[in-house]
Design a protein around this motif. Structure first.
Motif, short mmCIF file in Angstrom:
data_model
loop_
_atom_site.label_atom_id
_atom_site.label_comp_id
_atom_site.label_asym_id
_atom_site.label_seq_id
_atom_site.Cartn_x
_atom_site.Cartn_y
_atom_site.Cartn_z
N VAL A 129 0.85 -1.20 0.00
CA VAL A 129 0.00 0.00 0.00
C VAL A 129 0.89 1.25 0.00
CG1 VAL A 129 -1.75 1.32 1.24
CG2 VAL A 129 -1.90 -1.18 1.20
N PRO A 130 1.18 1.79 -1.20
CA PRO A 130 1.87 3.08 -1.24
C PRO A 130 0.88 4.18 -0.84
CG PRO A 130 1.28 2.38 -3.47
CD PRO A 130 0.85 1.27 -2.54
N VAL A 131 1.34 5.09 0.00
CA VAL A 131 0.48 6.20 0.44
C VAL A 131 0.97 7.47 -0.26
CG1 VAL A 131 -0.36 7.51 2.42
CG2 VAL A 131 0.17 5.07 2.68
N HIS A 132 0.12 8.06 -1.07
CA HIS A 132 0.52 9.28 -1.79
C HIS A 132 0.31 10.47 -0.86
CE1 HIS A 132 0.83 6.65 -5.16
NE2 HIS A 132 -0.46 6.61 -5.43
N LEU A 133 1.21 10.58 0.10
CA LEU A 133 1.03 11.52 1.20
C LEU A 133 1.14 12.97 0.73
CD1 LEU A 133 0.72 10.89 4.33
CD2 LEU A 133 3.09 11.68 4.52
N TYR A 134 0.31 13.79 1.29
CA TYR A 134 0.31 15.26 1.10
C TYR A 134 -0.10 15.71 -0.29
CZ TYR A 134 3.33 15.13 5.31
OH TYR A 134 3.87 14.91 6.55
N VAL A 154 -0.73 -4.15 -5.72
CA VAL A 154 -0.47 -2.78 -5.25
C VAL A 154 -1.80 -2.05 -5.12
CG1 VAL A 154 0.57 -0.55 -5.85
CG2 VAL A 154 1.84 -2.68 -6.24
N MET A 155 -2.08 -1.57 -3.93
CA MET A 155 -3.32 -0.83 -3.66
C MET A 155 -2.91 0.58 -3.23
SD MET A 155 -6.05 0.44 -2.21
CE MET A 155 -5.51 0.64 -0.53
N GLU A 156 -3.20 1.56 -4.09
CA GLU A 156 -2.78 2.94 -3.81
C GLU A 156 -3.71 3.59 -2.79
OE1 GLU A 156 -1.88 5.33 -7.48
OE2 GLU A 156 -2.60 3.54 -8.48
N ASP A 157 -3.13 4.12 -1.70
CA ASP A 157 -3.91 4.92 -0.76
C ASP A 157 -3.90 6.35 -1.28
OD1 ASP A 157 -4.87 6.52 1.29
OD2 ASP A 157 -3.90 5.39 2.89
N SER A 171 -3.40 9.74 -10.04
CA SER A 171 -3.12 8.87 -8.90
C SER A 171 -4.35 7.98 -8.71
CB SER A 171 -2.84 9.69 -7.64
OG SER A 171 -4.02 10.20 -7.10
N GLY A 172 -4.08 6.72 -8.45
CA GLY A 172 -5.20 5.78 -8.30
C GLY A 172 -5.50 5.00 -9.56
N SER A 173 -4.76 5.30 -10.65
CA SER A 173 -5.05 4.57 -11.89
C SER A 173 -3.91 3.65 -12.29
CB SER A 173 -5.32 5.57 -13.04
OG SER A 173 -4.14 6.28 -13.35
N VAL A 174 -2.86 3.57 -11.48
CA VAL A 174 -1.68 2.81 -11.87
C VAL A 174 -1.63 1.44 -11.18
CG1 VAL A 174 0.86 2.84 -11.90
CG2 VAL A 174 -0.41 4.97 -12.29
N PHE A 180 -9.93 5.92 -2.22
CA PHE A 180 -10.03 7.37 -2.02
C PHE A 180 -10.88 7.66 -0.79
CE2 PHE A 180 -8.35 9.54 -5.80
CZ PHE A 180 -8.03 8.44 -6.58
N SER A 181 -10.53 8.77 -0.13
CA SER A 181 -11.37 9.32 0.95
C SER A 181 -11.96 10.62 0.45
CB SER A 181 -10.50 9.61 2.17
OG SER A 181 -11.17 10.48 3.06
N PHE A 182 -13.19 10.89 0.82
CA PHE A 182 -13.78 12.20 0.53
C PHE A 182 -14.07 12.95 1.82
CE2 PHE A 182 -15.27 9.40 -3.03
CZ PHE A 182 -14.38 9.89 -3.96
N TYR A 183 -13.29 12.66 2.84
CA TYR A 183 -13.40 13.40 4.10
C TYR A 183 -13.33 14.89 3.77
CZ TYR A 183 -12.42 14.67 8.93
OH TYR A 183 -12.48 15.23 10.18
N PRO A 184 -14.09 15.73 4.48
CA PRO A 184 -14.25 17.12 4.06
C PRO A 184 -12.97 17.90 3.75
CG PRO A 184 -15.79 16.62 5.83
CD PRO A 184 -14.95 15.40 5.64
N THR A 185 -11.87 17.63 4.46
CA THR A 185 -10.65 18.43 4.21
C THR A 185 -9.97 18.09 2.89
OG1 THR A 185 -9.29 16.75 5.30
CG2 THR A 185 -10.07 18.58 6.68
#
Ligand code: PLP
Length: 366
Positions: A129-134, A154-157, A171-174, A180-185
């Motif tokens: 799980v790679p995290v595409h941080l920031y 591979v599951m992209e966060d 991001s998310g298509s590779v 994906f999160s749709f949390y308000p921020t």
């Protein structure tokens, strides 16, 4: 007026009429859950990413474990990820009874050090799980090559990377799937919770659709153990009206980032670096102060500038992870950076003069 790290009220002022009309449309439709709005938004997100399938779920956390389960991760498997992520990346892996295995991050971009992944693979490893941080992407090509060599998924966060690009791919298509999160921020945020699983793997999408709905494929008949995790119609309708604006909002975030870059050059802060392979979406703009982060934050708060630290504690050092058996010192880059980083105010509706005030005060207090 304080300048906060994030705020949605100006966005709401701009979109209020449209949002209220969308909510009214949903309420009048006679269908509040799993209706046309959700189906439409699933299609729109899949088209935006350029992937074949998508399944709306209740949160980014749910999206991670449903995506992993759909790729075949089960109890006892190991999943490689990083310790400097949001707790939910790890709690989602653990929800499945799988074990998170950490690798450290890179000094320059604070993202998964792909060069360390192969050494962390064991016969139990099932996924990465790679995290595409920031808002910036992990270097995915070498990671996909490692996964291929070892038969891993591979599951992209993508909770933090809506609209970020990896070599012109969304991001998310590779990876084999993405969450994906749709949390308000978030760059694309709902007015409540929401999440989505996306994939080109049709079998995985079919499984995710069943898992979000008690494991059913036919009404009231469960094929497998499943969950209740649905993106509700109100959130889907709001996300749908926001999606066409995402590119403009990312451009605005990038302008703000460029203004910070210019204004803070030579200030003594370490500024974020955009990789050549990425389009950074600047979900957050994170700087480092090498010696006195908390002092700087305190002095900023006294002058009404409220920043954030994501994240102050790497996950392997938290009490909640004690049973994983890691100890402090094992991931030195993640640990060192956690003591230095903080995020400046960043959202598309931030005004130029506010950005300039942040720069001026920050230079002063640093
Ligand atoms: C990297 C990362 N992964 C997962 C999540 C979980 O998303 P949610 O809050 O929608 O469950 C978040 C956000 O909170 C996140 O930042």
């Amino acid at each position: 007026m304080p300048i906060n790290v994030w705020d949605y009220l100006r966005e709401y002022d701009e979109l209020r009429e449209e949002i209220l009309a969308a909510v009214d449309r949903v309420f009048r439709s006679g269908r509040l859950v799993l209706g046309q709005e959700g189906i439409r938004f699933e299609r729109e997100m899949a088209a935006y990413l350029g992937v074949a399938g998508s399944v709306g779920v209740n949160s980014g956390t749910d999206a991670i474990y449903i995506a992993l389960a759909s790729l075949g991760v089960k109890a006892g498997d190991e999943v490689i990820t990083v310790p400097n992520t949001a707790v939910p990346t790890v709690s989602a892996i653990r929800t499945l009874g799988a074990r998170p295995v950490f690798v450290d991050v890179r000094e320059d971009d604070f993202l998964m050090d792909v060069a360390q992944v192969e050494a962390a693979i064991t016969p139990r490893t099932r996924a990465i799980v790679p995290v595409h941080l920031y808002g910036q992407c992990v270097d995915l090509d070498p990671l996909m090559a490692i996964a291929e060599r070892h038969g891993l998924k591979v599951m992209e966060d993508c909770a933090q990377s809506q609209g970020a690009l990896y070599k012109n791919h969304q991001s998310g298509s590779v990876g084999h799937a993405s969450a994906f999160s749709f949390y308000p921020t978030k760059v694309l945020g709902a007015y409540g919770d929401g999440g989505m699983v996306l994939s080109n793997d049709e079998a995985a999408i079919k499984l995710a659709r069943s898992l979000r709905f008690y494991g059913m494929e036919t009404q009231y008949y469960s094929e497998r153990h499943g969950y209740n995790s649905r993106l509700d119609e109100v959130q889907a309708a709001i996300l749908s009206l926001k999606l066409p604006r995402i590119e403009g909002w990312i451009e605005r975030r990038r302008e703000i980032a460029a203004r910070y870059n210019r204004g803070l050059a030579g200030s003594g802060l370490v500024l974020p670096r955009e990789n050549a392979h990425s389009r950074h979406s600047y979900y957050v703009y994170v700087v480092e102060h090498p010696t006195d982060r908390d002092g700087v934050l305190e002095r900023l708060a006294k002058r009404d500038i409220n920043c954030n630290v994501s994240y102050r504690w790497p996950i392997h050092t938290m009490r909640g992870s004690a049973d994983l058996g890691y100890s402090e010192g094992q991931f030195p880059v993640a640990e060192r950076k956690a003591q230095r980083i903080f995020s400046l105010p960043m959202y598309p509706h931030l005004k130029e003069e506010e950005v300039d005030t942040v720069i001026e005060v920050l230079r002063d207090v640093v």
